[in-house]
Design an enzyme around this catalytic site. Structure first.
Site, PDB file in Angstrom:
ATOM      1  CG  ASP A  94      -0.171   0.063   2.527  1.00 51.48           C
ATOM      2  OD1 ASP A  94       0.991  -0.370   2.560  1.00 51.48           O
ATOM      3  OD2 ASP A  94      -0.746   0.545   3.528  1.00 51.48           O
ATOM      4  CD  GLU A  95       4.607   3.821   2.989  1.00 50.90           C
ATOM      5  OE1 GLU A  95       4.914   4.933   3.454  1.00 50.90           O
ATOM      6  OE2 GLU A  95       4.582   2.779   3.678  1.00 50.90           O
TER       7      GLU A  95
END
Length: 471
Positions: A94-95
């Site tokens: 998610d990053e």
């Protein structure tokens, strides 16, 4: 991405939207992976023991992770990021860091702001979820800005304002400053990043060591020259399980180690990799942890070779006091495999001895004879990542012994019922399982209860998320 795992679960389950959701290991020793913002209002946060989270927010929905679905959504977001620049460095599902200048975006505030605003719109259009963006001259400041932007925001740190922004922040803000370094700095009267920057570099070198002290001093002044690296090659593949009850039976420990070795080898093969060094990790009842390693004569992805090496390493470890966690890993990765002729010969000899015929007679396949069930409360596994893409629910009808047993339904697991269609498990116990029947694009669904061994109820793949109409 904002509260990524929990946000995906809310998008997939209409009845949970706007309600507290906690995703993680549900065993007595499980930890929180992600908490929705509704749950965070009650003090629940990632890495918190699940038992503590339940005390703080007993009315939340507690769900097992569904990494296959998270990966699908992540790939959609990463494709969008990859369109912005050839230099895109994923940090997790998610990053990611993106070097916009390498993608042709001028280093002007109005230009990068426009790119970031369009990116946030595109992410929501493709996934239905929100992401927060930090824009800065360095990776350190971009990471901090993205955290400040949450949820669903955009923060820009103009060049020249780095020290002013960092000064009041706690020392743990800086990469590489963990609990031990924080305590060392506290004893020296240093508690903020600004105080680090004001400290003589020679004093920091004395406190933290030459390499560490120099890096921390530079970052405290806003200096971070780390480039965005497009390819981050995995150095190892590993799997590990934490057990709800400490293992004291040596045979059980060995069986669990064999199971982990098989999973590790499967991950190697799935990644098209092999490795030379087998590593085991053993955490005792008192949290003391040791690792042992053995290097092979050539890279391998053979489960038998990994199992045998792990077993040899275990022989020198005293497990009588109780084992809390076991892990198996392979490092020294390569893109080719040196065939293990001895293992191959042993397999051929076993086949000639009638092993294959006996398996066929018993109606077994190679997969039937090997357990793929997750150990309870799996804590961590993966290629430098705390969580793996394997879903415990997918194998929950197989007991650790490899024998078929009563099906175990886990909260959040996708199911399908012959009469009622697709749904997900809300909970189970005393031989019963409760299912809510709904889809991502449906209204909140009805709840029904079945026997755990209902033949009409089967595990299913996650349905695709519903993306809202932009109009």
């Amino acid at each position: 991405m904002d509260a990524f795992f929990a946000a995906v679960e809310q998008a997939a389950k209409p009845s949970l939207r706007g309600k507290p959701v906690v995703v993680g290991g549900l065993g007595p020793r499980g930890v929180v992976s992600t908490a929705s913002y509704e749950a965070r209002r009650f003090g629940v946060h990632s890495a918190m023991p699940m038992a503590q989270a339940r005390r703080r927010c007993p009315h939340a929905a507690y769900l097992v992770p569904r990494f296959g679905l998270y990966r699908q959504v992540s790939e959609s977001v990463m494709r969008l990021l990859g369109e912005l620049s050839p230099l895109m460095e994923p940090l997790s599902l998610d990053e990611a860091f993106v070097d916009l200048e390498a993608g042709g975006t001028p280093a002007r505030t109005e230009a990068v702001r426009g790119v970031a605003e369009r990116l946030r719109v595109d992410i929501r259009a493709v996934t239905g979820l929100s992401g927060s963006v930090g824009l800065a001259p360095s990776k350190l400041l971009a990471k901090i800005a993205s955290e400040d932007a949450k949820p669903d925001g955009l923060v820009i740190v103009p060049a020249g304002t780095e020290r002013e922004l960092l000064a009041p922040m706690p020392v743990r803000t800086l990469p590489g400053v963990g609990p031990a370094a924080e305590e060392t700095l506290r004893r020296a009267g240093i508690s903020t990043v600004g105080e680090i920057a004001a400290t003589d570099e020679a004093e920091l070198l004395r406190l933290l060591g030459r390499a560490h002290g120099s890096a921390v001093h530079g970052m405290a002044a806003g200096v971070d020259d780390r480039p965005v690296v497009a390819e981050r090659d995995a150095k190892s593949v590993s799997v590990e399980d934490t057990f709800d009850v400490d293992l004291t039976d040596r045979v059980r420990v060995r069986n669990e180690l064999d199971r982990l070795a098989d999973r590790c080898a499967r991950r190697l093969r799935a990644a098209g990799r092999s490795g030379r060094t087998v590593v085991i990790k053993v955490r005792s009842y008192d949290f003391s942890t040791l690792t042992r390693s053995e290097t092979q004569r050539g890279p391998t992805d053979d489960p038998a070779v990994v199992r045998e090496a792990a077993a040899r390493l275990l022989e020198g470890v005293d497990t009588t006091a109780g084992v809390r966690l076991l892990g198996v890993g392979v490092s020294g990765l390569a893109d080719f495999t040196q065939e293990d002729l001895f293992a191959q010969a042993a397999e051929e000899e076993a086949a000639l001895a009638g092993g294959a015929e006996q398996d066929e007679e018993n109606g077994l396949t190679a997969e039937d004879g090997a357990s793929t069930a997750e150990g309870p409360g799996s804590e961590a596994e993966g290629e430098g990542s705390p969580l793996d893409g394997h879903s415990p629910a997918a194998d929950s009808s197989v007991e650790p012994s490899g024998r078929k047993g009563p099906r175990r339904w886990l909260p959040g697991q996708d199911v399908n019922h012959r009469a009622y269609g697709a749904g997900w498990v809300q909970g189970s116990g005393v031989g019963r399982v409760t299912v809510r029947f709904e889809l991502p694009d449906s209204p909140p669904g009805r709840v029904r209860t079945f026997s755990c061994d209902d033949p009409d109820l089967v595990a299913a793949s996650p349905p695709p998320l519903a993306v809202p109409d932009p109009d």
